[in-house]
Design a protein around this motif. Sequence first.
Motif, short mmCIF file in Angstrom:
data_model
loop_
_atom_site.label_atom_id
_atom_site.label_comp_id
_atom_site.label_asym_id
_atom_site.label_seq_id
_atom_site.Cartn_x
_atom_site.Cartn_y
_atom_site.Cartn_z
N ARG A 7 0.80 -1.22 -0.06
CA ARG A 7 -0.08 0.04 -0.04
C ARG A 7 0.98 1.32 -0.02
NH1 ARG A 7 -3.11 -1.55 3.73
NH2 ARG A 7 -2.08 -0.56 5.54
N ARG A 8 2.08 1.22 0.69
CA ARG A 8 2.74 2.18 0.64
C ARG A 8 3.39 2.71 -0.71
NH1 ARG A 8 5.74 -0.11 6.17
NH2 ARG A 8 4.59 1.05 7.62
N LEU A 9 3.50 1.72 -1.37
CA LEU A 9 4.29 1.76 -2.87
C LEU A 9 2.99 2.20 -3.80
CD1 LEU A 9 6.72 -1.40 -3.16
CD2 LEU A 9 7.12 1.17 -2.80
N GLU A 10 1.73 2.05 -3.32
CA GLU A 10 0.63 2.44 -4.14
C GLU A 10 0.28 1.39 -5.21
OE1 GLU A 10 0.01 7.02 -4.35
OE2 GLU A 10 2.09 6.53 -5.14
N PHE A 11 0.45 0.07 -4.86
CA PHE A 11 0.20 -1.20 -5.86
C PHE A 11 -1.35 -1.33 -6.12
CE2 PHE A 11 0.10 -5.65 -6.60
CZ PHE A 11 0.49 -5.74 -7.82
N ASP A 12 -2.09 -0.79 -4.90
CA ASP A 12 -3.39 -0.84 -4.83
C ASP A 12 -4.06 0.06 -5.79
OD1 ASP A 12 -2.55 1.09 -3.28
OD2 ASP A 12 -4.34 1.44 -2.26
N LYS A 13 -3.29 0.98 -6.14
CA LYS A 13 -3.93 2.00 -7.24
C LYS A 13 -3.30 1.47 -8.53
CE LYS A 13 -3.20 6.10 -4.49
NZ LYS A 13 -2.75 7.70 -4.31
N VAL A 14 -2.26 0.88 -8.86
CA VAL A 14 -1.93 0.08 -10.01
C VAL A 14 -3.19 -0.92 -10.23
CG1 VAL A 14 -0.43 -1.48 -11.09
CG2 VAL A 14 0.46 0.49 -9.72
N GLN A 16 -5.97 -0.88 -9.06
CA GLN A 16 -7.12 -0.38 -9.56
C GLN A 16 -7.16 0.04 -11.11
OE1 GLN A 16 -8.02 3.14 -6.99
NE2 GLN A 16 -8.36 1.90 -5.16
N LYS A 17 -6.21 0.71 -11.59
CA LYS A 17 -6.11 0.85 -12.89
C LYS A 17 -6.09 -0.38 -13.95
CE LYS A 17 -4.53 5.30 -13.30
NZ LYS A 17 -5.01 6.34 -14.09
N LEU A 18 -5.66 -1.42 -13.48
CA LEU A 18 -5.78 -2.84 -14.22
C LEU A 18 -7.28 -3.31 -14.24
CD1 LEU A 18 -4.36 -5.34 -15.39
CD2 LEU A 18 -3.69 -5.98 -13.18
N ALA A 19 -7.72 -3.11 -12.97
CA ALA A 19 -9.11 -3.48 -13.07
C ALA A 19 -9.87 -2.91 -14.08
CB ALA A 19 -9.62 -3.40 -11.60
N GLY A 20 -9.65 -1.47 -14.51
CA GLY A 20 -10.22 -0.85 -15.45
C GLY A 20 -10.29 -1.55 -17.12
N TYR A 21 -9.32 -2.44 -17.02
CA TYR A 21 -9.30 -3.16 -18.29
C TYR A 21 -9.82 -4.50 -18.37
CZ TYR A 21 -5.74 0.36 -19.45
OH TYR A 21 -5.04 1.78 -19.72
N ALA A 22 -10.45 -4.89 -17.37
CA ALA A 22 -11.05 -6.25 -17.24
C ALA A 22 -12.49 -6.17 -17.77
CB ALA A 22 -11.05 -6.77 -15.84
N GLY A 23 -12.94 -7.06 -18.42
CA GLY A 23 -14.48 -6.98 -19.05
C GLY A 23 -15.40 -7.91 -18.08
N SER A 24 -14.72 -8.54 -16.98
CA SER A 24 -15.80 -9.34 -16.36
C SER A 24 -15.52 -9.43 -14.74
CB SER A 24 -15.67 -10.90 -16.82
OG SER A 24 -14.39 -11.36 -16.36
N LYS A 25 -16.60 -9.89 -14.12
CA LYS A 25 -16.54 -9.66 -12.66
C LYS A 25 -15.45 -10.79 -12.19
CE LYS A 25 -18.91 -10.08 -8.41
NZ LYS A 25 -20.45 -10.55 -7.70
N PRO A 26 -15.33 -11.97 -12.68
CA PRO A 26 -14.43 -13.04 -12.42
C PRO A 26 -12.86 -12.49 -12.63
CG PRO A 26 -16.28 -14.13 -13.33
CD PRO A 26 -16.44 -12.69 -13.63
N GLY A 27 -12.79 -11.70 -13.66
CA GLY A 27 -11.35 -11.11 -14.02
C GLY A 27 -11.12 -10.08 -13.05
N ARG A 28 -12.02 -8.98 -12.62
CA ARG A 28 -11.76 -8.06 -11.70
C ARG A 28 -11.56 -8.64 -10.36
NH1 ARG A 28 -15.62 -5.53 -14.86
NH2 ARG A 28 -17.25 -6.28 -13.57
N MET A 30 -9.93 -11.59 -9.68
CA MET A 30 -8.48 -12.01 -9.71
C MET A 30 -7.53 -10.92 -9.50
SD MET A 30 -8.51 -14.88 -12.58
CE MET A 30 -9.95 -16.48 -12.40
N ILE A 31 -8.02 -9.73 -10.17
CA ILE A 31 -7.01 -8.44 -10.10
C ILE A 31 -6.87 -8.01 -8.68
CG2 ILE A 31 -6.77 -6.30 -10.78
CD1 ILE A 31 -7.91 -7.06 -13.36
N ALA A 32 -8.29 -8.02 -7.83
CA ALA A 32 -8.18 -7.72 -6.53
C ALA A 32 -7.37 -8.64 -5.77
CB ALA A 32 -9.55 -7.59 -6.04
N ASP A 33 -7.26 -9.69 -6.10
CA ASP A 33 -6.58 -10.72 -5.25
C ASP A 33 -5.18 -10.70 -5.63
OD1 ASP A 33 -8.56 -11.51 -3.85
OD2 ASP A 33 -9.24 -12.96 -5.19
N LEU A 34 -4.49 -9.94 -6.58
CA LEU A 34 -3.29 -10.41 -7.26
C LEU A 34 -2.21 -9.75 -6.21
CD1 LEU A 34 -1.48 -10.51 -9.52
CD2 LEU A 34 -1.88 -8.25 -10.43
N LEU A 35 -1.32 -10.72 -6.00
CA LEU A 35 -0.08 -10.39 -5.25
C LEU A 35 1.13 -10.89 -6.01
CD1 LEU A 35 -1.52 -11.50 -1.74
CD2 LEU A 35 -1.10 -9.30 -2.40
#
Length: 787
Positions: A7-14, A16-28, A30-35
Amino acid sequence: MDERNLRRLEFDKVKQKLAGYAGSKPGREMIADLLPLQNSEEIINALAETTEGRELLRLEPVASLDGWNDIREEARRCQRGGVLDAEELWHVLQTLVASRQVKNFFNERRDKYCRLGEIALGLGDFRELEKQISGAILPGGEVSDRATERLFNIRRRLAAAQQRVKERLDAIIRSTSYQKYLQDPIVTIREGRYVVPVKQEYRAQVPGIVHDQSASGATLFIEPMPVVEANNEVRALMAAEKQEVARILQELSAAVGRWAEELLYTIETLGRLDFVMSKARYSQDLDAMAPRIVPEARLDIKRGRHPLLPGKAVPISIHVGDAFDTLIITGPNTGGKTVTLKTIGLMVVMAHSGLHVPADEGTVIGMFSDVYVDIGDEQSIEQSLSTFSSHMSNIVGILERAGNKSLVLLDELGAGTDPTEGSALAQAILDQLRRQGAKTVATTHYGELKNYAYSNTGVENASVDFDPETLRPTYRLIIGRPGRSNAFEIAQRLGLSEAVVQRARGYLTEEQVQVADLMRDLEKARLQAEKERTEAEELRREAEEYRAQYLAQLDNIQARKDEIISRAVAESRDMIKKARRDADNLVEELRAQLKEESVRIRETSISRIRRQLKELQAGIEEKMHQDVPVRDTDAITEVKPGDEVFIPRYGQRGVVLAVSDQDDSVHVQVGMIKLTIGKQELSRAEDKRPKRQGDGLGRLVQQKARDVSSRLDLRGMRVDDALGTVEKYLDDACLAGLPVVYLVHGKGTGALRSAVQQMLKQHRRVKEFRLGEQGEGGSGVTVVHLT
C-alpha cells in the motif's frame, strides 16, 4: 510482501488501473486478489502470458474473447435444485456459446499462443447442453413454441381461442344496438379476460360479468355473457401453457445443475483469460515490456517510468546489487527522490506479479523475497507517535526481518530529529542493513551520508538533478555523484539579498566551503563531460553515415566493374562473330575464284587468303588477350587426346584432338573450330562444368550463350524492322540464359522507344523493364529483366 508495504508503494492504485481493463467480474476479482509471486518459474510464466496477450492484441486486434456472462450464481442455484427463468437460461446459453468459440479460437492457434491455449484447455465441452437450451429458449429470454410438441399445440389452440373471443367482441362493439352503451368502442383485458368498457348507467342493458371499473366509477369493464365460455377456454389454455413452460424451465434447469461443476470451472477459466488480457491491455497502454527475471537479488532498470504519474513521466535508470548493494540518493526537496523510490519498488512488485513494467528493453529484475518500504509522513495521532518515532518503529521492524533477499527503500532516512544525531543514526542503520545483506536505496539531506558512501565499499552516491537557473527539478537520476542542496542559489533567486546570502556563507566551516566548491566543480565537469559525450555521439553517428555511404558506393563500383567486364566479354564475342563472318566471306570468295582462275592464279589467291586469315586471327588473339579476363586455373604439363582443357586466351573450353611429337603444339576442338595452340597456353578445366546436353537443343543453347550479346543497338532502324529484331533477340537471349539485356534505342523523338516498350508489355519472356539509370544510358536505353 505484506499488504502494508504494498500500500505504501501504491500497488493498490496500480490494481485499480488494471481492473479498468477487465471485462468481467471474475477477472476483476482475480485482479483484486493479485499479489507478488515468490517462485521465479511462476513469475516468468505469468510474464510470458502477458506477452502472449500483447501479441494477440497486435496480431488480431478484433479477436473477441468476451460475450459470456458470470453465471456462477445460476449454476449453484441449479445445483441446489432451483429453477431458472427463461432470461437466466438465455444468459447461460450465451456463456456456453462464447466458451465454445473461445476454445475453438485457441485450438486453431495452439502454436501461436501456447500459454493462452493451455489455459483455454480448461473450458468445458457443453455442446449437448447448448443444443438443449438453444432448442427451447429464444434470444431475449423467451420460451420457443417449438420447445415441445405439447407447447406448440397449446399455443396454437390458444391463439385460435383468443381470435374467436376478439371476433365476437368486435361484433358487439360494432353493433348499433350496443354502441350507445359503450364508453369507447374498444376491446381490452382485465384479470386475463377480454372485456368491453360500458357506461355505468347502462349496466343492465349489457348482461355479463363485471371485472373492473374506472377510477371515477363512470365506466364498468364487463365480460359479455356470449363470450364467457370462450374466455374460459382462453384462461384454461393459458394455464396449460404456463404449466408446460414451467415444466420446460424445470427440465432445463436440472440439466444446468448436472453440469454445474464444469460450468463453474469454465467461468473461472474465462475469468483467468480476461485477467491475462487485462494485463496485456494495461501493458499496451503503458508501453511496457517484460523484464528479464534473474535468480539473484539485484535490479537494473533502464529508463523506468512511474506507472501512475499522469502525462509523460521522466524516466530513471538505476541499478543495485552488482557493483554496490546500497545507494544513497541526495538532492533538493521536490526533486523526485520519493517518486524514484516508489518507481523502484513498483517495478519489482509489478514484475513479481506478472505485470509488464514501463521501462526499456534490457531491464533486469531479480528475485526479492520482500520489499520493505518506509516512505512518507506516517505520524500516528492514535498512538501519540511523532513522525520520527513512527519512522523509527517502522525501521525497527524492517531491521528485524530484512535479509539478503530483501529490497529496502528508505525515504529521508534519519530526518525529524537533531541533524547530527539523525545522520549518525542513519549511518548505523545502513551499516546494519549491509551486514544483513539487504539491497538498500535511501534518500537523505545529510551531507555526512554523502561522505559515508565515499568511505565504504559497496555503497554508492546518487542524486536527482536540479536546474539552478530555472529553480526546477529535472527529475533525472545520476548515479555516482552526490547531490547539492542549492539552498543559497535558490534563496538568492527567490529574492533574498546578496548580503544575507554572503553572511550565510560565512557561517560555513572551511571544510564545508571546500566541499561545496568541490561539488560545484564536479557539477561543471559533469556538464562538460555530457556535452563532449553528446558531441562524440554526434560525430560517431556522422562517421557511421559516411561509412554506410562508402560501403554503398563500394558496392556500386563493384557492380559497375562486373557490368563492364560482362560488357567487354560480350563485345569480344561480337568481335569473334564478325571475324567468323569475315572468314566465311573470304572462303566464299576463294571458292568463286578457284572455279574461274588458272592454277597459278589459284595458288596466288590461296596465299593471299591465308595471309588475310592469319592477320585476322592475330588481331582476334591480340584483342581477346587484352579484353577477356584470364581464369586462374592450374597449368597443364601433360595432355592426351580426349582431355578437356581450358584456353584462358579465348575464355573457352575445348577437347584435345592430337598432341604433336615434334613440338609442344596441341590440336584442340573448340565448338566447331579446330585450333593448333601451344601446350603452355592450356589450363586444366574446372571440375564443376555444365553437363553435356543433347546434340540438338543443348548444342544450340551453348552456341547462343557464346554468341548472344547483352546489348542490342536499334539506333537508325525503322520501327517495323526494330520490332522484328527485338523479337528474335529476346528469344536468343532467353535461350542463352541472359537475365538482363539492354535495348539501345536512343532518345530522339521517342517513337522507337514507345514502340519497343509497348511490345515489351505483351512479350511472354519479359518479367519487367525500366529506363536506364545514370551510367546505363539514361532514357536512351531500356533495361529488360527476362524470365
